[in-house]
Structures are given as structure tokens and as C-alpha cells.
Enzyme design. Sequence first.
Site, PDB file in Angstrom:
ATOM      1  N   HIS A 103       0.831  -1.186   0.000  1.00 36.37           N
ATOM      2  CA  HIS A 103       0.000   0.000   0.000  1.00 36.37           C
ATOM      3  C   HIS A 103       0.878   1.253   0.000  1.00 36.37           C
ATOM      4  CE1 HIS A 103       0.662  -0.624   4.396  1.00 36.37           C
ATOM      5  NE2 HIS A 103       0.776   0.697   4.384  1.00 36.37           N
ATOM      6  N   ALA A 104       0.235   2.384  -0.202  1.00 35.46           N
ATOM      7  CA  ALA A 104       0.841   3.704  -0.036  1.00 35.46           C
ATOM      8  C   ALA A 104      -0.126   4.509   0.828  1.00 35.46           C
ATOM      9  CB  ALA A 104       1.051   4.376  -1.394  1.00 35.46           C
TER      10      ALA A 104
END
Length: 136
Positions: free
Chosen positions: A51-52
Site C-alpha cells: 500500500h501507499a
Amino acid sequence: MPDPYLIKFPKLGAPEIGYISVTEQHRLVPFTIERIFWTYYTPESIVRGRHAHHNTEQVLIATAGRITVTTELANGSIQTFKLEDPNVGLYVPPHAWHTMQYSHSAVQLVLASQPYDEADYIREYEAFRQKWNQQV
């Protein structure tokens, strides 16, 4: 926003007495710490992260064991970092897609700039590419 980079914390002590690493008043961490969490006993076959973040900055520290962190920026720049010294942390900016793989004995300490908010996560890779490509 800076790219991911390593932060070396002071290592005070000696082999015969042990070591302590410290940062005070956020001198080495480039943000105010709003959340601290840790992960442990992660099976070596598991890749975490993926994820970011929209806003959250983090510093990842392997307080025990080894953690391999791969970051990707929207411009396609990919970096791999091996964290295995408890006095070294990895700064991860909000715009970096990141994954972590652990040795079984690894303990990861995370210093985060924001309290947990599910809406801050970008969990779909294509959504990450689309959001940050607009700002590259």
C-alpha cells in the site's frame, strides 16, 4: 516530498555492556510522531504492506531480525532496503508504495505521522499509480 531514505540513529554503548539508540524532540524523525506500532512473528513467506498513503509519513525500524523493504515511486523508481540494524530506520514518504518481508524473528517498530485512518491508505496498486502520476 522526499524519496525514501535511511536514517541512522545514534548507537551508544559497547559490546560488553550493550547499546541504546535514541532520538529526542524529533531531531532525526522528519515529522511529529502521532502513532507508534510494531509487528512481530510474521511468517517469512508473507509479504506485508502492499500500500501507499495519501498523507502519512513513516519511519520503519527493524528492532530485531531482518526486514526487506521495497519502495516504488509513481515515476517508476524502485528501491530495496535491508533493515537489520536497530539503529537504522527507513523514512517512507506518503507517495511511496511499499512492501515488507520479514525474517521470522523480526520485530518492526513503526513511527507514523498520523493516527490510523483507513481512508489514508491506497491499497490498490493501479489507484496508487493514477493518484501519484498526476503529481509527478
